[in-house]
Design a protein around this motif. Structure first.
Motif, PDB file in Angstrom:
ATOM      1  N   UNK A 147       0.818  -1.217   0.000  1.00 50.70           N
ATOM      2  CA  UNK A 147       0.000   0.000   0.000  1.00 50.70           C
ATOM      3  C   UNK A 147       0.852   1.269   0.000  1.00 50.70           C
ATOM      4  N   UNK A 148       1.945   1.232   0.735  1.00 49.70           N
ATOM      5  CA  UNK A 148       2.805   2.408   0.821  1.00 49.70           C
ATOM      6  C   UNK A 148       3.887   2.194   1.858  1.00 49.70           C
ATOM      7  N   UNK A 149       4.568   3.280   2.236  1.00 45.55           N
ATOM      8  CA  UNK A 149       5.621   3.134   3.238  1.00 45.55           C
ATOM      9  C   UNK A 149       5.828   4.449   4.002  1.00 45.55           C
ATOM     10  N   UNK A 150       6.306   4.280   5.242  1.00 46.23           N
ATOM     11  CA  UNK A 150       6.790   5.398   6.037  1.00 46.23           C
ATOM     12  C   UNK A 150       8.276   5.532   5.791  1.00 46.23           C
ATOM     13  N   UNK A 151       8.751   6.766   5.864  1.00 47.48           N
ATOM     14  CA  UNK A 151      10.163   7.041   5.643  1.00 47.48           C
ATOM     15  C   UNK A 151      10.588   8.124   6.616  1.00 47.48           C
ATOM     16  N   UNK A 152      11.816   8.029   7.116  1.00 43.30           N
ATOM     17  CA  UNK A 152      12.315   9.009   8.081  1.00 43.30           C
ATOM     18  C   UNK A 152      13.562   9.668   7.524  1.00 43.30           C
ATOM     19  N   UNK A 153      13.714  10.972   7.759  1.00 49.67           N
ATOM     20  CA  UNK A 153      14.905  11.656   7.262  1.00 49.67           C
ATOM     21  C   UNK A 153      15.947  11.753   8.373  1.00 49.67           C
ATOM     22  N   UNK A 154      17.054  12.416   8.071  1.00 49.45           N
ATOM     23  CA  UNK A 154      18.176  12.467   9.009  1.00 49.45           C
ATOM     24  C   UNK A 154      17.857  13.234  10.282  1.00 49.45           C
ATOM     25  N   UNK A 155      16.855  14.100  10.243  1.00 52.73           N
ATOM     26  CA  UNK A 155      16.467  14.859  11.431  1.00 52.73           C
ATOM     27  C   UNK A 155      15.398  14.140  12.250  1.00 52.73           C
ATOM     28  N   UNK A 156      14.964  12.954  11.777  1.00 51.83           N
ATOM     29  CA  UNK A 156      13.960  12.196  12.514  1.00 51.83           C
ATOM     30  C   UNK A 156      12.536  12.492  12.114  1.00 51.83           C
ATOM     31  N   UNK A 157      12.318  13.318  11.086  1.00 53.11           N
ATOM     32  CA  UNK A 157      10.969  13.619  10.627  1.00 53.11           C
ATOM     33  C   UNK A 157      10.430  12.451   9.794  1.00 53.11           C
ATOM     34  N   UNK A 158       9.118  12.198   9.948  1.00 55.14           N
ATOM     35  CA  UNK A 158       8.493  11.091   9.232  1.00 55.14           C
ATOM     36  C   UNK A 158       7.685  11.573   8.033  1.00 55.14           C
ATOM     37  N   UNK A 159       7.659  10.734   7.007  1.00 53.74           N
ATOM     38  CA  UNK A 159       6.873  10.969   5.801  1.00 53.74           C
ATOM     39  C   UNK A 159       6.152   9.669   5.447  1.00 53.74           C
ATOM     40  N   UNK A 160       5.079   9.809   4.658  1.00 56.73           N
ATOM     41  CA  UNK A 160       4.427   8.614   4.124  1.00 56.73           C
ATOM     42  C   UNK A 160       4.320   8.768   2.621  1.00 56.73           C
ATOM     43  N   UNK A 161       4.499   7.642   1.929  1.00 53.55           N
ATOM     44  CA  UNK A 161       4.366   7.617   0.478  1.00 53.55           C
ATOM     45  C   UNK A 161       3.349   6.538   0.115  1.00 53.55           C
ATOM     46  N   UNK A 162       2.307   6.924  -0.619  1.00 53.62           N
ATOM     47  CA  UNK A 162       1.375   5.941  -1.155  1.00 53.62           C
ATOM     48  C   UNK A 162       2.015   5.321  -2.393  1.00 53.62           C
ATOM     49  N   UNK A 163       2.026   3.995  -2.451  1.00 54.70           N
ATOM     50  CA  UNK A 163       2.721   3.295  -3.530  1.00 54.70           C
ATOM     51  C   UNK A 163       1.870   3.100  -4.780  1.00 54.70           C
ATOM     52  N   UNK A 164       0.787   3.876  -4.894  1.00 55.26           N
ATOM     53  CA  UNK A 164      -0.128   3.699  -6.012  1.00 55.26           C
ATOM     54  C   UNK A 164      -1.221   2.710  -5.667  1.00 55.26           C
ATOM     55  N   UNK A 165      -1.654   2.723  -4.407  1.00 52.44           N
ATOM     56  CA  UNK A 165      -2.647   1.770  -3.928  1.00 52.44           C
ATOM     57  C   UNK A 165      -3.982   1.941  -4.646  1.00 52.44           C
ATOM     58  N   UNK A 166      -4.737   0.858  -4.705  1.00 54.59           N
ATOM     59  CA  UNK A 166      -6.018   0.864  -5.415  1.00 54.59           C
ATOM     60  C   UNK A 166      -7.025   1.780  -4.733  1.00 54.59           C
ATOM     61  N   UNK A 167      -7.069   1.743  -3.402  1.00 58.44           N
ATOM     62  CA  UNK A 167      -8.077   2.505  -2.656  1.00 58.44           C
ATOM     63  C   UNK A 167      -7.517   3.731  -1.942  1.00 58.44           C
ATOM     64  N   UNK A 168      -6.285   4.110  -2.261  1.00 58.56           N
ATOM     65  CA  UNK A 168      -5.683   5.366  -1.837  1.00 58.56           C
ATOM     66  C   UNK A 168      -5.371   5.428  -0.339  1.00 58.56           C
ATOM     67  N   UNK A 169      -4.602   6.459  -0.013  1.00 53.61           N
ATOM     68  CA  UNK A 169      -4.290   6.808   1.372  1.00 53.61           C
ATOM     69  C   UNK A 169      -4.704   8.248   1.587  1.00 53.61           C
ATOM     70  N   UNK A 170      -5.401   8.517   2.680  1.00 49.98           N
ATOM     71  CA  UNK A 170      -5.783   9.878   3.033  1.00 49.98           C
ATOM     72  C   UNK A 170      -5.135  10.259   4.352  1.00 49.98           C
ATOM     73  N   UNK A 171      -4.688  11.502   4.444  1.00 47.28           N
ATOM     74  CA  UNK A 171      -4.159  12.046   5.692  1.00 47.28           C
ATOM     75  C   UNK A 171      -4.962  13.289   6.015  1.00 47.28           C
ATOM     76  N   UNK A 172      -5.629  13.272   7.179  1.00 47.15           N
ATOM     77  CA  UNK A 172      -6.508  14.370   7.584  1.00 47.15           C
ATOM     78  C   UNK A 172      -7.547  14.684   6.510  1.00 47.15           C
ATOM     79  N   UNK A 173      -8.074  13.627   5.886  1.00 44.91           N
ATOM     80  CA  UNK A 173      -9.143  13.771   4.910  1.00 44.91           C
ATOM     81  C   UNK A 173      -8.700  14.109   3.504  1.00 44.91           C
ATOM     82  N   UNK A 174      -7.409  14.238   3.289  1.00 42.50           N
ATOM     83  CA  UNK A 174      -6.892  14.617   1.967  1.00 42.50           C
ATOM     84  C   UNK A 174      -6.163  13.438   1.335  1.00 42.50           C
TER      85      UNK A 174
END
Length: 222
Positions: A147-174
């Motif tokens: 479905x996707x993955x979480x990723x962290x940068x060198x400062x410890x901040x997190x990101x999410x990437x949708x891998x092109x999922x069929x039913x999508x990923x929403x964050x805070x309704x978006x």
């Protein structure tokens, strides 16, 4: 005000119920994905339990930062457009706000860490999907195998990437744009397919539980 929480898995709940020092030594630098377990979500709960990392597992670690570090403002590949942070929650997110959400139904607490036995192709990614070889396994028909993955940068901040999922990923309704980094922070509400989850810092989770009541865990998942 006293609240009752039904939380899983048992080893994370037991650590939460102990002293604050023990909890922070175990999870102080960890973000959590708190997956909602509505009544009847047996397969979802069992899939999460089967893939859960144990507290004392030395191989369960945060992902390594990628070779290229990311700032909070990132240029998307090929378009030159800036990737925006997702709209923040409407209310201030703290322990009290999280406690209200946890009291609504059972939740499974998933530390955002790599786990032994999961695919290791990308050391900087915490993979999410229906397939059993992902770091976070969501056994639900609406969730893609990858479905996707979480990723962290060198400062410890997190990101999410949708891998092109069929039913999508929403964050805070978006809905997220497939294959673009989206900044994730404590208080963000995620919807992966039809699976609802909340992102929480260790600090917020501790305050949510201990400013209200002790968590309750059962051996039999809902």
């Amino acid at each position: 005000m006293t609240m009752t929480f039904v939380l899983h898995p048992a080893d994370v709940v037991h650590t939460l119920a102990r002293d604050e020092t023990t909890f922070r030594l175990t999870y102080g630098d960890t973000e959590f994905l708190l997956v909602r377990l509505p009544e009847g979500s047996n397969e979802l709960a069992e899939g999460l339990a089967a893939a859960a990392c144990k507290n004392d597992d030395p191989h369960a670690v945060r992902p390594a930062p990628p070779m290229i570090s990311y700032n909070t403002e990132i240029l998307s590949h090929g378009t030159g457009e800036r990737l925006h942070r997702q709209a923040p929650p409407q209310t201030r997110f703290d322990g009290s706000a999280l406690a209200q959400l946890l009291a609504e139904c059972a939740h499974f607490i998933v530390p955002l860490r790599k786990r032994p036995g999961a695919e290791m192709l990308y050391a900087d990614r915490i993979s999410v999907g229906r397939a059993r070889n992902k770091d976070i396994v969501l056994r639900h028909a609406s969730v893609s195998k990858f479905h996707g993955w979480f990723q962290v940068d060198e400062s410890g901040e997190f990101y999410f990437v949708d891998a092109g999922s069929k039913n999508k990923t929403c964050v805070n309704g978006r809905a997220l744009t497939p294959r673009e980094l989206a900044y994730i922070e404590s208080g963000d509400r995620m919807k992966l397919g039809s699976v609802d989850a909340i992102v929480s810092s260790a600090d917020t989770l501790w305050n949510a539980v201990h400013r209200t009541t002790h968590p309750r865990s059962t051996n039999t998942l809902p």
